[in-house]
Design an enzyme around this catalytic site. Structure first.
Site, PDB file in Angstrom:
ATOM      1  N   LYS A 187       0.861  -1.198   0.000  1.00 59.06           N
ATOM      2  CA  LYS A 187       0.000   0.000   0.000  1.00 59.06           C
ATOM      3  C   LYS A 187       0.888   1.235   0.000  1.00 59.06           C
ATOM      4  CE  LYS A 187      -1.750   2.625   3.096  1.00 59.06           C
ATOM      5  NZ  LYS A 187      -1.550   3.944   2.439  1.00 59.06           N
ATOM      6  N   GLU A 263      10.170   0.751  10.403  1.00 59.28           N
ATOM      7  CA  GLU A 263      11.203   1.779  10.236  1.00 59.28           C
ATOM      8  C   GLU A 263      10.507   3.099  10.532  1.00 59.28           C
ATOM      9  OE1 GLU A 263      13.081   4.582   9.186  1.00 59.28           O
ATOM     10  OE2 GLU A 263      13.143   3.970   7.075  1.00 59.28           O
ATOM     11  N   CYS A 297      13.637  10.339   7.601  1.00 62.19           N
ATOM     12  CA  CYS A 297      13.563   9.798   8.961  1.00 62.19           C
ATOM     13  C   CYS A 297      14.905   9.949   9.662  1.00 62.19           C
ATOM     14  CB  CYS A 297      13.116   8.353   8.925  1.00 62.19           C
ATOM     15  SG  CYS A 297      13.972   7.416   7.671  1.00 62.19           S
ATOM     16  N   GLU A 394      10.284  15.061  16.375  1.00 58.85           N
ATOM     17  CA  GLU A 394      10.602  15.008  14.942  1.00 58.85           C
ATOM     18  C   GLU A 394       9.753  16.043  14.202  1.00 58.85           C
ATOM     19  OE1 GLU A 394       9.400  11.443  12.590  1.00 58.85           O
ATOM     20  OE2 GLU A 394      11.455  11.502  11.849  1.00 58.85           O
TER      21      GLU A 394
HETATM   22  O1  TXE Z   1       2.687   9.317   8.639  1.00 59.28           O
HETATM   23  P1  TXE Z   1       1.872   7.958   8.746  1.00 59.28           P
HETATM   24  P2  TXE Z   1       2.216  10.754   8.154  1.00 59.28           P
HETATM   25  C1  TXE Z   1       6.738  10.806  10.429  1.00 59.28           C
HETATM   26  C2  TXE Z   1       7.063  12.287  10.313  1.00 59.28           C
HETATM   27  C3  TXE Z   1       5.775  12.877   9.868  1.00 59.28           C
HETATM   28  C4  TXE Z   1       4.801  12.030  10.632  1.00 59.28           C
HETATM   29  C5  TXE Z   1       3.410  11.988  10.092  1.00 59.28           C
HETATM   30  O2  TXE Z   1       7.400  12.786  11.578  1.00 59.28           O
HETATM   31  O3  TXE Z   1       5.652  14.235  10.194  1.00 59.28           O
HETATM   32  O4  TXE Z   1       5.358  10.737  10.612  1.00 59.28           O
HETATM   33  O5  TXE Z   1       3.394  11.636   8.712  1.00 59.28           O
HETATM   34  C6  TXE Z   1      -0.053   4.616   6.512  1.00 59.28           C
HETATM   35  N1  TXE Z   1      -2.651   1.542   9.700  1.00 59.28           N
HETATM   36  N2  TXE Z   1       7.092  10.040   9.241  1.00 59.28           N
HETATM   37  O6  TXE Z   1       0.955  11.183   8.827  1.00 59.28           O
HETATM   38  O7  TXE Z   1       0.444   8.282   9.078  1.00 59.28           O
HETATM   39  C7  TXE Z   1      -0.228   5.807   5.594  1.00 59.28           C
HETATM   40  O8  TXE Z   1      -1.322   5.618   4.728  1.00 59.28           O
HETATM   41  C8  TXE Z   1      -1.838   1.227   8.692  1.00 59.28           C
HETATM   42  C9  TXE Z   1       8.336   9.335   9.297  1.00 59.28           C
HETATM   43  O9  TXE Z   1       2.196  10.789   6.704  1.00 59.28           O
HETATM   44  O10 TXE Z   1       2.624   7.065   9.634  1.00 59.28           O
HETATM   45  C10 TXE Z   1       1.119   5.831   4.884  1.00 59.28           C
HETATM   46  O11 TXE Z   1       1.126   4.857   3.858  1.00 59.28           O
HETATM   47  N3  TXE Z   1      -1.215   2.151   7.937  1.00 59.28           N
HETATM   48  C11 TXE Z   1       8.589   8.526   8.136  1.00 59.28           C
HETATM   49  C12 TXE Z   1       2.084   5.400   5.988  1.00 59.28           C
HETATM   50  O12 TXE Z   1       1.292   4.723   6.955  1.00 59.28           O
HETATM   51  C13 TXE Z   1      -1.413   3.449   8.226  1.00 59.28           C
HETATM   52  C14 TXE Z   1       7.891   8.704   6.882  1.00 59.28           C
HETATM   53  C15 TXE Z   1       2.807   6.540   6.690  1.00 59.28           C
HETATM   54  O13 TXE Z   1       1.865   7.415   7.241  1.00 59.28           O
HETATM   55  C16 TXE Z   1      -2.258   3.843   9.290  1.00 59.28           C
HETATM   56  C17 TXE Z   1       6.640   9.392   6.992  1.00 59.28           C
HETATM   57  C18 TXE Z   1      -2.885   2.826  10.042  1.00 59.28           C
HETATM   58  N4  TXE Z   1      -3.684   3.089  11.066  1.00 59.28           N
HETATM   59  C19 TXE Z   1       6.298  10.049   8.141  1.00 59.28           C
HETATM   60  N5  TXE Z   1      -2.248   5.185   9.354  1.00 59.28           N
HETATM   61  C20 TXE Z   1       9.817   7.706   8.048  1.00 59.28           C
HETATM   62  N6  TXE Z   1      10.071   6.834   9.025  1.00 59.28           N
HETATM   63  O14 TXE Z   1      10.534   7.794   7.074  1.00 59.28           O
HETATM   64  C21 TXE Z   1      -1.454   5.639   8.367  1.00 59.28           C
HETATM   65  N7  TXE Z   1      -0.956   4.582   7.668  1.00 59.28           N
END
Ligand code: TXE
Length: 495
Positions: A187, A263, A297, A394
């Site tokens: 996804k 991650e 990240c 972060e």
């Molecule tokens: O992340 P989400 P967001 C961090 C960074 C950023 C914050 C929020 O600090 O400001 O996270 O970003 C999926 N069950 N990182 O809101 O929500 C979502 O659809 C299953 C760090 O965008 O974690 C997407 O595909 N999946 C980082 C993915 O998770 C779910 C990269 C990431 O979204 C879900 C991005 C659920 N309940 C953000 N809710 C890194 N580690 O590189 C969301 N998703």
């Protein structure tokens, strides 16, 4: 099936199906829903894509299961390797289109997007090379038995990726999963579904059997949640926020105890000692935080500078940050484009306001860039104290916090004083300092006199709350295999 005509400033018109890629076919979502994809540079709608809901996740998982239990099992490791290498070659051949679509959808500069696509090809080729080198061992326990271990694939792997490196995260996940013989339901992030759809065309062209790689667009709370709670998904791999990482673990625990790798976030320290080569250190500190608009990240967002060079460092770093070209990501010399979305823009601006309120010194930036698109000025806060939010949380944007330190012991303590442990860096010309500090840092990666230099041969992942498991390198193969022990009796029964 619906398709769109995509045109970018650097490519001609190109037709792309916008459905869900299941069983090597483009299909509509069962509920018939679509969602809009926004260009973060202009805030305009690029197109709509089909949205996967729970029912589509079921269909994609069933396709992946059928492939795993059927034709994929008969594909030899060597053939798996060849397929990955073929896919890598097709990615390289289509670098201009893939990079342009990434820039359009994510906002990263075209030069960086091309770098990402090249890294995607490298990663897939690397894991193609691993496919026929996955071995078990013979274990000699006693003369009356012959025992060996095998590394077997786990099965159907759910993979959920974020928007900061849409295609690169796709490759980091698909490469090791496929090399080891699993099947995948991926996804993508709802903010950036497009480049993975372009790549899906290439999956089919490369010759992967139907159902081996399935790619669905959709939202986290619906399709992502369904994938992580699915009873027929054997493993879930996730990159994203720590908050969602915890939810994924709970879903795995509450469903079929699927294997989990995560991650997650970071607040990585970047340490500059008095004896460091200051110009070199500034270049890497600048790249460490402002690369990909701070949406990494592993971004080096906590910068600790030793007192002897602190003032000079802050002044020169400001000049360096001001030289970063911010603007249209399709221009060849742009370094920083827009943040990915309005939501991310608002979050980052909230942190900037918080930093100002808490009394940190704004060295440069601190405001919007331009009046259209989600652009933010490269922002440096100095004299930041440990209790400030901008030092602890972060931010995931072009915003960094600098603090002064006196001694090595003090900075090690400061660097480790967070719940995260993804990356870190040390800038020094003293080899002993470099090694001592590298040993003491609680982080999955330590860079010495450089930053953000990831490579597909090197494992990457988090200590502490930054994650579970490692991506890249040989280490990532362990996320996608399980050990089977076979023990054979060679002598008569003893009971
Ligand atoms: O992340 P989400 P967001 C961090 C960074 C950023 C914050 C929020 O600090 O400001 O996270 O970003 C999926 N069950 N990182 O809101 O929500 C979502 O659809 C299953 C760090 O965008 O974690 C997407 O595909 N999946 C980082 C993915 O998770 C779910 C990269 C990431 O979204 C879900 C991005 C659920 N309940 C953000 N809710 C890194 N580690 O590189 C969301 N998703």
């Amino acid at each position: 099936m619906t398709s769109i005509k995509l045109k970018t400033p650097t490519t001609g018109e190109y037709e792309q199906p916008t459905g869900l890629f299941i069983n090597n076919e483009w299909v509509k979502g069962v509920d018939g829903k679509t969602f809009e994809v926004i260009n973060p540079s202009t805030e305009e709608v690029i197109c709509s894509v089909h949205e996967a809901t729970e029912k589509d996740v079921d269909i994609a998982v069933a396709a992946a299961r059928k492939a795993f239990d059927g034709p994929w099992r008969k594909v030899t490791p060597e053939q798996r390797g060849k397929l990955l290498v073929k896919l890598s070659e097709l990615i390289e051949k289509n670098i201009d289109t893939l990079a342009a679509v990434e820039t359009l959808d994510n906002g990263k500069s075209i030069a960086m997007a091309k770098g990402d696509v090249a890294a995607v090809a490298g990663c897939l080729r690397y894991y193609g090379g691993w496919a026929d080198k996955i071995v078990g061992s013979v274990v000699d326990t006693n003369p009356d038995t012959f025992s060996y271990t095998k590394q077997e694939p786990i099965g159907v792997c759910g993979q959920i990726i974020p928007w900061n490196f849409p295609l690169l995260m796709w490759a980091w996940k698909i490469g090791p999963a496929i090399a080891t013989g699993n099947t995948v339901v991926m996804k993508t992030a709802e903010q950036t579904p497009l480049s993975a759809l372009v790549a899906a065309n290439l999956v089919k062209e490369a010759g992967f059997p139907p159902g081996v790689i399935n790619i669905i667009s959709g939202f986290g709370k619906i399709a992502g949640a369904a994938l992580s709670a699915h009873m027929d998904v054997d493993k879930i791999a996730f990159t994203g926020s720590t908050v969602v990482g915890r939810q994924i673990m709970k879903s795995a625990a509450g469903s079929n105890l699927k294997k989990v790798t995560l991650e997650l976030g970071g607040k990585s320290p970047n340490i500059v000692f008095d004896d460091g080569d200051i110009e070199n250190a500034i270049s890497w500190v600048n790249f460490g935080i402002f690369f990909n608009h701070g949406q990494c990240c592993c971004a080096g967002s906590r910068i600790y500078v030793q007192e002897g060079i602190y003032d000079k460092f802050v002044e020169r770093f400001k000049a360096r940050a001001l030289a970063n070209k911010v603007g249209d990501p399709f221009l060849a010399d742009t370094f920083q484009g827009p943040q990915v979305s309005q939501l991310q823009y608002d979050r980052i601006m909230g942190y900037i306001q918080e930093g100002k309120k808490e009394g940190a010194t704004v060295v440069t930036g601190g405001a919007r860039h331009g009046d259209k698109g989600y652009f933010i000025q490269p922002t440096i806060f100095a004299d930041v104290t440990e209790d400030m939010k901008i030092m602890q949380e972060e931010i995931f944007g072009p915003v960094c916090s600098i603090a002064k330190f006196k001694t090595e012991e003090e900075v090690i303590k400061l660097a480790n004083s967070t719940t995260y442990g993804l990356a870190s860096a040390v800038h020094t010309t003293n080899l002993n300092t470099a090694l001592r500090v590298s040993n003491a840092l609680k982080a999955g990666t330590v860079w010495v006199n450089q930053y953000n230099m990831l490579h597909h041969q090197l494992p990457f992942g988090g200590f502490k709350e930054s994650g579970i498991g490692r991506e890249l390198g040989e280490a990532a193969l362990h996320n996608y295999t399980q050990t089977k022990t076979v023990s054979i009796r060679l002598a008569d029964a003893i009971f």
